[in-house]
Design a protein around this motif. Structure first.
Motif, short mmCIF file in Angstrom:
data_model
loop_
_atom_site.label_atom_id
_atom_site.label_comp_id
_atom_site.label_asym_id
_atom_site.label_seq_id
_atom_site.Cartn_x
_atom_site.Cartn_y
_atom_site.Cartn_z
N THR A 2 56.41 26.84 -20.46
CA THR A 2 55.46 28.19 -21.30
C THR A 2 55.83 28.96 -22.37
O THR A 2 57.60 28.47 -22.89
N LEU A 3 56.00 29.67 -22.78
CA LEU A 3 55.31 29.61 -24.32
C LEU A 3 55.24 31.39 -24.11
O LEU A 3 55.03 31.90 -23.65
N GLU A 4 56.66 32.35 -24.44
CA GLU A 4 56.49 33.41 -25.20
C GLU A 4 56.89 33.81 -26.86
O GLU A 4 58.10 33.65 -27.17
N VAL A 81 61.12 30.09 -26.92
CA VAL A 81 60.54 31.64 -27.09
C VAL A 81 60.47 31.28 -29.12
O VAL A 81 60.66 30.39 -29.45
N LEU A 82 59.49 32.31 -29.47
CA LEU A 82 58.64 31.81 -30.67
C LEU A 82 58.90 33.45 -31.60
O LEU A 82 58.51 34.36 -30.77
N PHE A 83 59.50 33.20 -32.57
CA PHE A 83 59.96 34.19 -33.35
C PHE A 83 58.94 35.12 -33.82
O PHE A 83 58.18 34.41 -35.38
N LYS A 103 57.73 18.76 -25.47
CA LYS A 103 57.59 17.83 -24.96
C LYS A 103 57.71 16.08 -25.38
O LYS A 103 57.96 15.62 -24.64
N GLU A 104 57.85 16.42 -26.60
CA GLU A 104 57.74 15.23 -27.04
C GLU A 104 58.77 15.03 -28.06
O GLU A 104 59.34 13.52 -28.34
N ASN A 105 59.76 15.26 -28.13
CA ASN A 105 61.27 16.05 -28.35
C ASN A 105 62.10 16.12 -27.06
O ASN A 105 62.63 17.47 -27.97
N SER A 106 62.19 15.74 -26.13
CA SER A 106 63.25 15.83 -25.43
C SER A 106 64.43 16.18 -26.07
O SER A 106 64.85 14.99 -26.93
N GLY A 107 65.64 16.65 -25.17
CA GLY A 107 66.74 16.84 -25.98
C GLY A 107 67.02 18.00 -27.43
O GLY A 107 68.07 18.36 -27.26
N VAL A 108 66.03 17.90 -28.33
CA VAL A 108 66.18 19.23 -28.89
C VAL A 108 66.32 20.80 -28.11
O VAL A 108 65.57 20.98 -27.24
N ASP A 109 67.04 21.85 -28.88
CA ASP A 109 67.47 22.45 -28.88
C ASP A 109 66.43 23.85 -29.41
O ASP A 109 66.15 25.06 -29.15
N LEU A 148 64.64 27.05 -27.63
CA LEU A 148 64.13 27.26 -25.49
C LEU A 148 65.46 28.55 -25.28
O LEU A 148 66.56 28.38 -25.88
N ARG A 149 64.79 28.72 -24.73
CA ARG A 149 65.43 30.38 -23.96
C ARG A 149 66.84 29.84 -23.32
O ARG A 149 67.82 30.19 -23.53
#
Length: 258
Positions: A2-4, A81-83, A103-109, A148-149
């Motif tokens: 989900t995106l906020e 979260v998107l500022f 989803k395509e770049n797992s492991g990134v924060d 990522l929250r």
């Protein structure tokens, strides 16, 4: 996932935000933190936002956009979260780009994106995906940043509340924020996807005012440490000397800091 969207707005600027909000979507929620200021139509805004179940409206009494963004972080609930700023118009499929990138770049924060300026061509952005480091984050603006929250909460990273619009140190809160994430062990990348359109004006273009100079000096110190930060700031001034007006004020400032 989900995106906020975390919006920050002040006073009567909320009129602009109402016109720029994206349509309601099953995949996106919106949190609006409104620093009320002298705005006297608070109840009207609350009634307007009640019409949409995807919006949470949070009025607060403070000054400074970074304080507003931190309140938004503390009240967030989605996976990503998107500022967001109140003068930005988002593309129809922006949320698909953001969610798919995670989803395509797992492991990134955290992931930063590009944007269009004034509905024209992309500005300054690379066409290649790159990994962020302490140097790459120096040019990142708020509306490019998503996180990522869970990573934010685990790292306990927030925006510096003495920096940003509404404070004397009016610039460079974004690199300081991202540097705190990197130092906490978070990984970040840039993905060359446009997600929104932004007006041509930008506070980041201010080089000549005293507090614009002070903001950049503080940024270098907080990102790189006192010694290396000072060295890199002086190198930056030399490289961008014409932008600073060619001398005068910035030289006086440097001599005060030596």
């Amino acid at each position: 996932m989900t995106l906020e969207m975390l919006y920050s707005t002040y006073g009567d600027r909320i009129f602009r935000l109402i016109n720029n909000l994206p349509p309601q979507s099953l995949y996106v929620s919106i949190t609006i933190v409104h620093q009320v200021g002298g705005c006297d139509q608070l109840m009207n805004y609350q009634e307007h936002f009640k019409r949409r179940s995807d919006i949470r409206y949070i009025p607060i009494n403070s000054v400074g956009v970074t304080k507003s963004r931190n309140v938004a972080i503390e009240n967030s609930h989605a996976d990503i979260v998107l500022f967001c700023d109140d003068d930005v118009v988002y593309e129809d499929d922006f949320y698909k780009k953001v969610i798919l990138s995670y989803k395509e770049n797992s492991g990134v924060d955290f992931i930063t994106f590009s944007y269009n300026r004034g509905l024209t061509q992309p500005v300054k952005f690379s066409k290649r995906k790159t990994k962020h480091d302490l140097f790459s984050i120096l040019s990142v603006g708020t509306i490019e940043i998503s996180c990522l929250r869970s990573s934010l909460l685990n790292a306990r990273c927030f925006f510096p509340e003495d920096m940003g619009a509404g404070q004397k140190l009016l610039l460079c809160d974004e690199p300081v924020f991202l540097a705190s994430l990197i130092r906490a062990g978070c990984r970040g990348i840039y993905v060359p996807l446009n997600i929104c359109d932004h007006p041509d004006e930008s506070s980041g273009a201010d080089f000549k005012s005293y507090y614009a100079i002070e903001s950049r000096y503080e940024c270098f110190k907080r990102v790189f440490g006192l010694f290396m930060g000072r060295v890199l700031f002086f190198c930056f001034v030399f490289y961008r000397f014409k932008d600073f007006g060619g001398g005068g004020r910035v030289l006086k400032y440097i001599f005060r800091k030596v």
